[in-house]
Design an enzyme around this catalytic site. Structure first.
Site, PDB file in Angstrom:
ATOM      1  N   LYS A 144       0.796  -1.231   0.000  1.00 30.20           N
ATOM      2  CA  LYS A 144       0.000   0.000   0.000  1.00 30.20           C
ATOM      3  C   LYS A 144       0.830   1.284   0.000  1.00 30.20           C
ATOM      4  O   LYS A 144       0.403   2.283  -0.535  1.00 30.20           O
ATOM      5  CB  LYS A 144      -0.985   0.022   1.176  1.00 30.20           C
ATOM      6  CG  LYS A 144      -2.176  -0.902   0.968  1.00 30.20           C
ATOM      7  CD  LYS A 144      -3.206  -0.746   2.071  1.00 30.20           C
ATOM      8  CE  LYS A 144      -4.362  -1.705   1.860  1.00 30.20           C
ATOM      9  NZ  LYS A 144      -5.442  -1.550   2.839  1.00 30.20           N
ATOM     10  N   ASP A 174     -10.017   3.110   1.624  1.00 32.38           N
ATOM     11  CA  ASP A 174     -10.225   2.655   3.007  1.00 32.38           C
ATOM     12  C   ASP A 174     -10.736   3.837   3.838  1.00 32.38           C
ATOM     13  O   ASP A 174     -11.631   3.685   4.675  1.00 32.38           O
ATOM     14  CB  ASP A 174      -8.914   2.164   3.645  1.00 32.38           C
ATOM     15  CG  ASP A 174      -8.433   0.850   3.050  1.00 32.38           C
ATOM     16  OD1 ASP A 174      -9.265   0.060   2.581  1.00 32.38           O
ATOM     17  OD2 ASP A 174      -7.207   0.624   3.059  1.00 32.38           O
TER      18      ASP A 174
END
Ligand code: ATR
Length: 296
Positions: A71, A107
């Site tokens: 990420k 997210d």
């Protein structure tokens, strides 16, 4: 699913690739909405990130999700970075827009939507404590600051890690009171009592080790608070049980997972999957050994 020469490719990169429900959810809605895409999963070794991302444009992928441990590592190879993703320091969704790779963090958007839609929680002006200082904590903390939280406390087992995170956020959000707090009851108890929102971003209580003490003492929680555990397997963790017994409102992290996926799907296709379809599919398919996909 009909695959032809016009089928566009979506996918997920991670390493190693544990069980993930994302392919199931995305492919279900692609088919249902009659969109000519396919969503696949790719185990991409950390040493091959650059080659992998070059492949996205070379092979005309429409986009990918990014999970553990990539990420933050994908960021140097992107053409554009969403400001929120930049502050979080993590990208979980990449869009290939005419050979330009754009990075987003859905997210954060997923967490915000879960608070607002499921928790009826208005972030602006509220006080929050976030437990943990890892990847998931970064997405949660930044989106809370971005959405106008008035005070934010980071409680972490390794105090230094919380302090480091807090220093970064203080630079971005000068008008918000942001503090690191050691994970000792004498330190956090008076604080927790004053919080509107408590978010546990640690893996404590996650299957298979479900029978554990909650990461913070239950008696510090009370009615009127919203207590969120980002773990969704089991659906009710020991922290959530404890919070419920104290009269607090609780949420697990499943809808954050669903909403982050829905945001990604919208970025790639412009269309929106039905969240109830996804909730049903996810609940039936989350396995014992599933990775917690919103944990970075
Ligand atoms: P993620 O990306 O899912 O947030 P992570 O980066 O590994 O995962 O971070 C996990 C967080 O949970 C860390 O803040 C960790 O605390 P440390 O910084 O002290 O390592 C916290 N954590 C993990 N296990 C814990 C435990 N048993 N008790 C308290 N905190 C824990």
């Amino acid at each position: 699913m009909k695959i032809d020469i016009n089928t566009k490719i979506l996918g997920l990169i991670g390493y190693p690739l544990g069980h993930s429900i994302s392919p199931l959810l995305h492919n279900y809605s692609l088919e249902k909405l009659d969109l000519n895409y396919v969503y696949l999963a790719f185990a991409l070794e950390p040493d091959s990130i650059q080659k992998g991302l070059e492949g996205l444009t070379a092979l005309n992928f429409r986009g990918i999700n990014v999970t553990i441990p990539h990420k933050n590592r994908v960021i140097p190879y992107l053409d554009e970075l969403d400001p929120l993703a930049q502050k979080i320091g993590a990208v979980n969704t990449i869009v290939n827009d005419n050979n330009k790779l754009q990075g987003y963090n859905t997210d954060a958007a997923g967490f915000k939507r879960m608070l607002e839609d499921d928790g009826n929680f208005i972030i602006s002006g509220k006080k929050a404590a976030v437990i943990g200082a890892g990847g998931a904590s970064r997405a949660v903390g930044v989106v809370l600051c971005h959405s106008g939280i008035s005070e934010l406390y980071v409680i972490n087992r390794t105090y230094d890690k919380a302090r480091k995170l807090v220093r970064t956020w203080q630079q971005f959000y000068e008008n918000i009171k942001i503090e690191a707090v050691p994970m000792e009851i004498a330190e956090y108890q008076p604080l927790i009592k004053k919080m509107d929102l408590i978010v546990d971003t640690t893996p404590v209580g996650m299957s298979p080790e479900t029978d554990v003490e909650p990461v913070i003492a239950a008696h510090t929680l009370h009615a009127g608070q919203l207590v969120v555990d980002l773990v969704y397997n089991p659906p009710e963790t020991t922290l959530m049980k404890a919070a419920r017994s104290q009269g607090a409102q609780t949420l697990n992290g499943l809808d954050m997972l669903l909403y982050q996926g829905i945001e990604a799907f919208k970025l790639w296709t412009g269309q929106e999957p039905d969240v109830d379809d996804w909730r049903e599919l996810a609940s039936a398919n989350i396995q014992e050994n599933a990775i917690n996909e919103t944990h970075n």
